[in-house]
Write a protein that holds these residues in place. Structure first.
Motif, PDB file in Angstrom:
ATOM      1  N   ALA A 179       0.806  -1.243   0.000  1.00  0.00           N
ATOM      2  CA  ALA A 179       0.000   0.000   0.000  1.00  0.00           C
ATOM      3  C   ALA A 179       0.837   1.291   0.000  1.00  0.00           C
ATOM      4  O   ALA A 179       0.390   2.295  -0.554  1.00  0.00           O
ATOM      5  CB  ALA A 179      -0.979  -0.007   1.176  1.00  0.00           C
ATOM      6  N   PRO A 180       2.043   1.306   0.618  1.00  0.00           N
ATOM      7  CA  PRO A 180       2.802   2.574   0.588  1.00  0.00           C
ATOM      8  C   PRO A 180       3.436   2.891  -0.764  1.00  0.00           C
ATOM      9  O   PRO A 180       3.923   3.995  -0.957  1.00  0.00           O
ATOM     10  CB  PRO A 180       3.923   2.348   1.629  1.00  0.00           C
ATOM     11  CG  PRO A 180       3.517   1.163   2.416  1.00  0.00           C
ATOM     12  CD  PRO A 180       2.659   0.329   1.533  1.00  0.00           C
ATOM     13  N   LEU A 181       3.440   1.942  -1.710  1.00  0.00           N
ATOM     14  CA  LEU A 181       4.164   2.160  -2.966  1.00  0.00           C
ATOM     15  C   LEU A 181       3.383   3.118  -3.880  1.00  0.00           C
ATOM     16  O   LEU A 181       2.263   2.812  -4.310  1.00  0.00           O
ATOM     17  CB  LEU A 181       4.402   0.821  -3.678  1.00  0.00           C
ATOM     18  CG  LEU A 181       5.158  -0.220  -2.835  1.00  0.00           C
ATOM     19  CD1 LEU A 181       5.242  -1.561  -3.561  1.00  0.00           C
ATOM     20  CD2 LEU A 181       6.561   0.288  -2.499  1.00  0.00           C
ATOM     21  N   PRO A 182       3.967   4.287  -4.217  1.00  0.00           N
ATOM     22  CA  PRO A 182       3.230   5.302  -4.991  1.00  0.00           C
ATOM     23  C   PRO A 182       2.700   4.771  -6.317  1.00  0.00           C
ATOM     24  O   PRO A 182       1.577   5.113  -6.709  1.00  0.00           O
ATOM     25  CB  PRO A 182       4.273   6.404  -5.223  1.00  0.00           C
ATOM     26  CG  PRO A 182       5.304   6.198  -4.179  1.00  0.00           C
ATOM     27  CD  PRO A 182       5.312   4.745  -3.836  1.00  0.00           C
ATOM     28  N   ASP A 183       3.465   3.931  -7.028  1.00  0.00           N
ATOM     29  CA  ASP A 183       2.986   3.448  -8.335  1.00  0.00           C
ATOM     30  C   ASP A 183       1.764   2.544  -8.181  1.00  0.00           C
ATOM     31  O   ASP A 183       0.874   2.531  -9.034  1.00  0.00           O
ATOM     32  CB  ASP A 183       4.097   2.685  -9.080  1.00  0.00           C
ATOM     33  CG  ASP A 183       5.173   3.639  -9.574  1.00  0.00           C
ATOM     34  OD1 ASP A 183       4.980   4.856  -9.414  1.00  0.00           O
ATOM     35  OD2 ASP A 183       6.199   3.161 -10.084  1.00  0.00           O
ATOM     36  N   VAL A 184       1.730   1.775  -7.111  1.00  0.00           N
ATOM     37  CA  VAL A 184       0.573   0.898  -6.859  1.00  0.00           C
ATOM     38  C   VAL A 184      -0.643   1.761  -6.548  1.00  0.00           C
ATOM     39  O   VAL A 184      -1.733   1.552  -7.079  1.00  0.00           O
ATOM     40  CB  VAL A 184       0.868  -0.086  -5.694  1.00  0.00           C
ATOM     41  CG1 VAL A 184      -0.388  -0.832  -5.280  1.00  0.00           C
ATOM     42  CG2 VAL A 184       1.978  -1.055  -6.083  1.00  0.00           C
ATOM     43  N   ARG A 185      -0.444   2.792  -5.728  1.00  0.00           N
ATOM     44  CA  ARG A 185      -1.575   3.659  -5.370  1.00  0.00           C
ATOM     45  C   ARG A 185      -2.113   4.376  -6.607  1.00  0.00           C
ATOM     46  O   ARG A 185      -3.307   4.502  -6.788  1.00  0.00           O
ATOM     47  CB  ARG A 185      -1.173   4.687  -4.303  1.00  0.00           C
ATOM     48  CG  ARG A 185      -0.694   4.057  -3.019  1.00  0.00           C
ATOM     49  CD  ARG A 185      -0.762   5.018  -1.847  1.00  0.00           C
ATOM     50  NE  ARG A 185      -2.120   5.215  -1.377  1.00  0.00           N
ATOM     51  CZ  ARG A 185      -2.751   4.415  -0.515  1.00  0.00           C
ATOM     52  NH1 ARG A 185      -2.142   3.360  -0.020  1.00  0.00           N
ATOM     53  NH2 ARG A 185      -3.983   4.671  -0.158  1.00  0.00           N
ATOM     54  N   ARG A 186      -1.178   4.824  -7.470  1.00  0.00           N
ATOM     55  CA  ARG A 186      -1.610   5.509  -8.698  1.00  0.00           C
ATOM     56  C   ARG A 186      -2.423   4.551  -9.579  1.00  0.00           C
ATOM     57  O   ARG A 186      -3.448   4.907 -10.123  1.00  0.00           O
ATOM     58  CB  ARG A 186      -0.386   6.004  -9.470  1.00  0.00           C
ATOM     59  CG  ARG A 186      -0.481   7.473  -9.813  1.00  0.00           C
ATOM     60  CD  ARG A 186       0.667   7.962 -10.676  1.00  0.00           C
ATOM     61  NE  ARG A 186       1.952   7.363 -10.421  1.00  0.00           N
ATOM     62  CZ  ARG A 186       2.853   7.826  -9.566  1.00  0.00           C
ATOM     63  NH1 ARG A 186       2.615   8.891  -8.859  1.00  0.00           N
ATOM     64  NH2 ARG A 186       4.016   7.226  -9.394  1.00  0.00           N
ATOM     65  N   ALA A 187      -1.927   3.311  -9.705  1.00  0.00           N
ATOM     66  CA  ALA A 187      -2.604   2.325 -10.561  1.00  0.00           C
ATOM     67  C   ALA A 187      -4.012   2.035 -10.033  1.00  0.00           C
ATOM     68  O   ALA A 187      -4.944   1.818 -10.811  1.00  0.00           O
ATOM     69  CB  ALA A 187      -1.781   1.040 -10.630  1.00  0.00           C
TER      70      ALA A 187
END
Ligand code: DC
Length: 229
Positions: free
Chosen positions: A106-114
């Motif tokens: 959850a903290p990974l920015p690319d995952v949150r963006r996706a």
């Protein structure tokens, strides 16, 4: 964004009651329901299944984008079935281990963006109840009402303990409390979308309230917001 479709954003830490309250209200209002935590859990579970490293941000973001995920509500009020590419992974998502893995991706920015676009796609008429950590602060900043539910870690651990015991799992209360504290620290300490109430959120401490008390309170707030003029 379909900004004329109303959103009720319910955020808060795990065990604050937001999932149960959100589902009951969605059913009562006849609105759609988004359990955004299930999306993070699904990315983590699918990554482990596909042997993707949990620090490989690019691969995790690709996985998040390609996931076809649907929630099928159950008429008996129990947790919705979650179909990932057609397969029901609902039970797998609700384990403590999936929650732990989700809090790593959850903290990974690319995952949150996706996952942002995916979350927006749940905004369909006549309305959406969205539950998570950053529904009001980031994903649906124009929500008609933003509620942030809290409860002490001890109370949340007791609720989670009861839930798991009722499901037949063998769990240890002090360990659950440690896990809740650890996850709170991870959720609150991350750089992107940390767990904190939106500036214009109504904060409600549920430690001394039962579910129906919280449902009535939030429904009352929503009715006030919907009142014309
Ligand atoms: O609410 P939950 O326990 O299903 O959430 C699982 C994890 O995903 C938890 O560590 C918080 C994270 N999460 C998030 O970062 N943003 C959301 N909108 C929902 C959940």
């Amino acid at each position: 964004m379909n900004s004329n479709i109303p959103v009720l954003a319910i955020d808060g830490p795990g065990g604050s009651g937001k999932g149960t309250v959100g589902q009951i209200l969605a059913q009562r209002l006849g609105w759609h329901f988004l359990d955004s935590g299930a999306l993070y859990r699904a990315v983590a579970v699918a990554a482990v299944r596909d042997k993707i490293n949990l620090d490989d941000q690019a691969a995790l973001a690709r996985l998040a984008t390609s996931m076809n995920i649907r929630f099928i509500p159950r008429t008996d009020g129990s947790a919705a079935a979650v179909l990932l590419n057609g397969q029901d992974i609902g039970d797998m998502l609700r384990t403590e281990e999936s929650g732990r893995l989700a809090s790593i991706v959850a903290p990974l920015p690319d995952v949150r963006r996706a996952l942002l676009q995916k979350q927006h796609s749940f905004r369909q008429p006549p309305g959406l109840v969205a539950d998570g950590r950053d529904m009001g602060s980031t994903v649906f900043p124009d929500a008609i009402l933003k509620v942030f539910l809290t409860a002490s870690p001890e109370i949340r651990a007791q609720r989670r303990h009861k839930q798991l015991i009722d499901k037949g799992f063998d769990v240890n209360l002090p360990r659950l409390l440690d896990e809740i504290r650890e996850r709170d620290a991870r959720d609150a300490g991350r750089a992107v979308s940390p767990l904190k109430p939106a500036q214009d959120a109504c904060i409600l401490d549920t430690s001394q309230l039962d579910i129906s008390g919280v449902v009535e309170h939030v429904h009352g707030l929503l009715r006030e917001r919907q009142r014309p003029g």
